[in-house]
Write an enzyme that holds these catalytic residues in place. Structure first.
Site, PDB file in Angstrom:
ATOM      1  N   GLU A 165      90.868-101.915  32.456  1.00 41.23           N
ATOM      2  CA  GLU A 165      89.454-102.211  32.183  1.00 41.23           C
ATOM      3  C   GLU A 165      89.169-102.634  30.739  1.00 41.23           C
ATOM      4  O   GLU A 165      88.355-102.008  30.055  1.00 41.23           O
ATOM      5  CB  GLU A 165      88.599-101.006  32.608  1.00 41.23           C
ATOM      6  CG  GLU A 165      88.826-100.654  34.079  1.00 41.23           C
ATOM      7  CD  GLU A 165      88.012 -99.454  34.571  1.00 41.23           C
ATOM      8  OE1 GLU A 165      87.472 -98.714  33.733  1.00 41.23           O
ATOM      9  OE2 GLU A 165      87.914 -99.280  35.802  1.00 41.23           O
ATOM     10  N   ASN A 206      94.537-104.179  34.829  1.00 42.95           N
ATOM     11  CA  ASN A 206      93.734-103.793  35.986  1.00 42.95           C
ATOM     12  C   ASN A 206      92.253-103.794  35.574  1.00 42.95           C
ATOM     13  O   ASN A 206      91.912-103.325  34.493  1.00 42.95           O
ATOM     14  CB  ASN A 206      94.183-102.378  36.405  1.00 42.95           C
ATOM     15  CG  ASN A 206      93.607-101.906  37.707  1.00 42.95           C
ATOM     16  OD1 ASN A 206      93.685-102.611  38.716  1.00 42.95           O
ATOM     17  ND2 ASN A 206      93.043-100.700  37.710  1.00 42.95           N
ATOM     18  N   HIS A 242      86.130-102.053  44.070  1.00 40.07           N
ATOM     19  CA  HIS A 242      85.179-100.996  44.465  1.00 40.07           C
ATOM     20  C   HIS A 242      83.907-101.696  44.931  1.00 40.07           C
ATOM     21  O   HIS A 242      83.007-101.984  44.148  1.00 40.07           O
ATOM     22  CB  HIS A 242      84.887-100.065  43.292  1.00 40.07           C
ATOM     23  CG  HIS A 242      86.085 -99.293  42.838  1.00 40.07           C
ATOM     24  ND1 HIS A 242      86.665 -98.321  43.630  1.00 40.07           N
ATOM     25  CD2 HIS A 242      86.820 -99.351  41.707  1.00 40.07           C
ATOM     26  CE1 HIS A 242      87.709 -97.808  42.982  1.00 40.07           C
ATOM     27  NE2 HIS A 242      87.830 -98.412  41.823  1.00 40.07           N
ATOM     28  N   GLU A 271      92.307-100.729  44.090  1.00 36.01           N
ATOM     29  CA  GLU A 271      91.483 -99.507  44.214  1.00 36.01           C
ATOM     30  C   GLU A 271      90.402 -99.674  45.270  1.00 36.01           C
ATOM     31  O   GLU A 271      89.252 -99.283  45.069  1.00 36.01           O
ATOM     32  CB  GLU A 271      90.846 -99.157  42.857  1.00 36.01           C
ATOM     33  CG  GLU A 271      91.841 -99.002  41.733  1.00 36.01           C
ATOM     34  CD  GLU A 271      91.236 -98.484  40.430  1.00 36.01           C
ATOM     35  OE1 GLU A 271      90.063 -98.063  40.424  1.00 36.01           O
ATOM     36  OE2 GLU A 271      91.963 -98.500  39.415  1.00 36.01           O
ATOM     37  N   ASP A 273      87.629 -99.587  47.916  1.00 36.44           N
ATOM     38  CA  ASP A 273      86.714 -98.785  48.743  1.00 36.44           C
ATOM     39  C   ASP A 273      85.429 -99.587  48.912  1.00 36.44           C
ATOM     40  O   ASP A 273      85.251-100.630  48.275  1.00 36.44           O
ATOM     41  CB  ASP A 273      86.496 -97.353  48.207  1.00 36.44           C
ATOM     42  CG  ASP A 273      86.131 -97.266  46.737  1.00 36.44           C
ATOM     43  OD1 ASP A 273      85.535 -98.229  46.205  1.00 36.44           O
ATOM     44  OD2 ASP A 273      86.429 -96.220  46.121  1.00 36.44           O
TER      45      ASP A 273
HETATM   46  C1  XIL Z   1      88.781 -92.175  38.949  1.00 33.99           C
HETATM   47  C2  XIL Z   1      89.380 -91.007  39.728  1.00 33.99           C
HETATM   48  O1  XIL Z   1      89.474 -91.346  41.085  1.00 33.99           O
HETATM   49  C3  XIL Z   1      88.502 -89.780  39.542  1.00 33.99           C
HETATM   50  O2  XIL Z   1      89.104 -88.648  40.162  1.00 33.99           O
HETATM   51  C4  XIL Z   1      88.272 -89.507  38.066  1.00 33.99           C
HETATM   52  O3  XIL Z   1      87.373 -88.438  37.922  1.00 33.99           O
HETATM   53  C5  XIL Z   1      87.725 -90.736  37.371  1.00 33.99           C
HETATM   54  O4  XIL Z   1      88.603 -91.843  37.591  1.00 33.99           O
HETATM   55  N1  XIL Z   1      88.733 -97.178  37.934  1.00 33.99           N
HETATM   56  C6  XIL Z   1      90.005 -96.721  37.686  1.00 33.99           C
HETATM   57  C7  XIL Z   1      90.411 -95.372  38.166  1.00 33.99           C
HETATM   58  O5  XIL Z   1      90.821 -97.477  37.159  1.00 33.99           O
HETATM   59  O6  XIL Z   1      91.308 -94.743  37.284  1.00 33.99           O
HETATM   60  C8  XIL Z   1      89.213 -94.472  38.396  1.00 33.99           C
HETATM   61  O7  XIL Z   1      89.677 -93.271  39.012  1.00 33.99           O
HETATM   62  C9  XIL Z   1      88.186 -95.170  39.247  1.00 33.99           C
HETATM   63  C10 XIL Z   1      87.685 -96.422  38.552  1.00 33.99           C
END
Ligand code: XIL
Length: 353
Positions: A165, A206, A242, A271, A273
């Protein structure tokens, strides 16, 4: 009154009543596909279908049984235990316990690993975030962290999220301790250190909100172009994915993946969802199925998209409800570990090519 209705009308009224009562007793629609998702992904030419997982969940045997099924999941990402605050909570004090547990699980069940992550503004211990650094001392801190962590897992990680990020949504670099001290040079410092420590690992940057057109994807394309021109090792871009229900643009997602792969890097959905504003209706779950099918279908359409990782497979352990209050039910399995229609959407995308 009932006596004055025809028999057919009466029957159809009864059917409506039955349907309503089954909704009221919360028998939400479930999946029907018998396809196993990692097997389907591999048959379709992808490297894996995988899931994030986290150490506390591994005591849940019902959860673990599904996670361990390699026909279902061929790849794991630790949701937290390889982050800087977990690995190096104090300077030069390293704790690999949590990460090692997930790597061991992957080895036992024949899965590949994505390492997540090495340099990120968040879940960064205070000693780094609020240290009084010069460019030289922070360079050394990054090199020590990256070299030690990547060396520890050498040969066991398919791909590392070396940088996580780095951009704001407007395409400017995020002004964290790394950028404020080193400008964007921290990115090549970390990538070079990771490459030296494990030359065979794929090195990724990422990021979220690369799913849409706009200044953020443009900035990432420029960054990859610059890194390639400078000869810095960069092998892939992670598109976090996401999503919010109903907000998938297949054309923008595909164009962005193709803009990146045209530069000679892989892409991966890292990631995935798809969050729903609660309470979720049956129609929402059908829309979610369509969203998942569309997203995975875009990965199918782009040969440089190597695989898909869901940010945990079940609503039981999703990060969404705590991070986005009012939203939830974002994963393909529900909180009782039952497959949702979204599962069928993923299976459909992997099998209809
Ligand atoms: C999230 C985890 O799933 C949580 O358990 C934690 O509290 C916060 O981080 N982007 C990312 C991940 O790259 O590392 C994050 O994971 C979600 C957003």
């Amino acid at each position: 009154m009932i006596l004055s209705l025809g028999f057919a009308t009466l029957l159809s009224l009864m059917r409506v009543a039955t349907a309503q009562s089954s909704t009221a007793t919360s028998s939400a629609p479930t999946a029907t596909s018998t396809v196993s998702l990692n097997m389907a992904a591999k048959a379709a030419g992808k490297l894996y279908f995988g899931s994030a997982t986290d150490n506390p969940e591994l005591t849940d045997t019902a959860y673990l049984t599904i996670l361990n099924d390699t026909a279902m999941f061929g790849q794991l990402t630790p949701a937290n235990s390889m982050k800087w605050d977990a690995i190096e909570p104090e300077q030069n004090v390293f704790n690999f316990t949590g990460g090692d547990q997930i790597v061991a699980l992957a080895e036992q069940t024949g899965k590949i690993m994505r390492g997540h992550n090495l340099v990120w503004y968040s879940q960064l211990p205070d000693w780094v975030a609020y240290g009084n650094w010069t460019p030289e001392t922070l360079t050394s801190v990054i090199q020590t962290h990256v070299t030690t962590e990547v060396s520890h897992y050498k040969g066991k990680i398919y791909a590392w999220d070396v940088i996580n990020e780095p951009f704001n949504d407007n395409g400017t670099f995020r002004t964290d301790v790394f950028y404020n001290t080193l400008n964007s040079s921290y990115i090549s410092i970390a990538l070079n250190a990771a490459h030296a420590a494990d030359p065979d690992a794929m090195l990724y940057i990422n990021e979220y909100n690369l799913e849409y057109s706009g200044p953020k994807i443009d900035a990432m394309v420029q960054l990859v172009t610059d890194l390639k021109a400078a000869g810095t090792p960069i092998d892939g871009i992670g598109i976090e994915s996401h999503f919010i229900l109903g907000e998938v643009s297949a054309s923008e997602l595909q164009a962005n993946m193709e803009a990146l792969t045209a530069l000679g890097v892989d892409v991966a959905i890292t990631e995935l969802d798809d969050r729903i504003e609660l309470p979720a209706t049956d129609a929402d779950l059908e829309q979610q199925k369509a969203d998942y099918e569309t997203i995975v279908g875009v990965c199918m359409a782009v040969s440089g998209c190597v695989g898909v990782t869901v940010w945990d497979y079940t609503d039981k352990y999703s990060w969404i409800p705590s991070s986005f209050p009012g939203y939830g039910e974002a994963c393909p399995w529900d909180e009782n570990l039952v497959r949702k229609p979204a599962y069928d959407g993923i299976a459909m995308a992997f099998t209809s090519y």
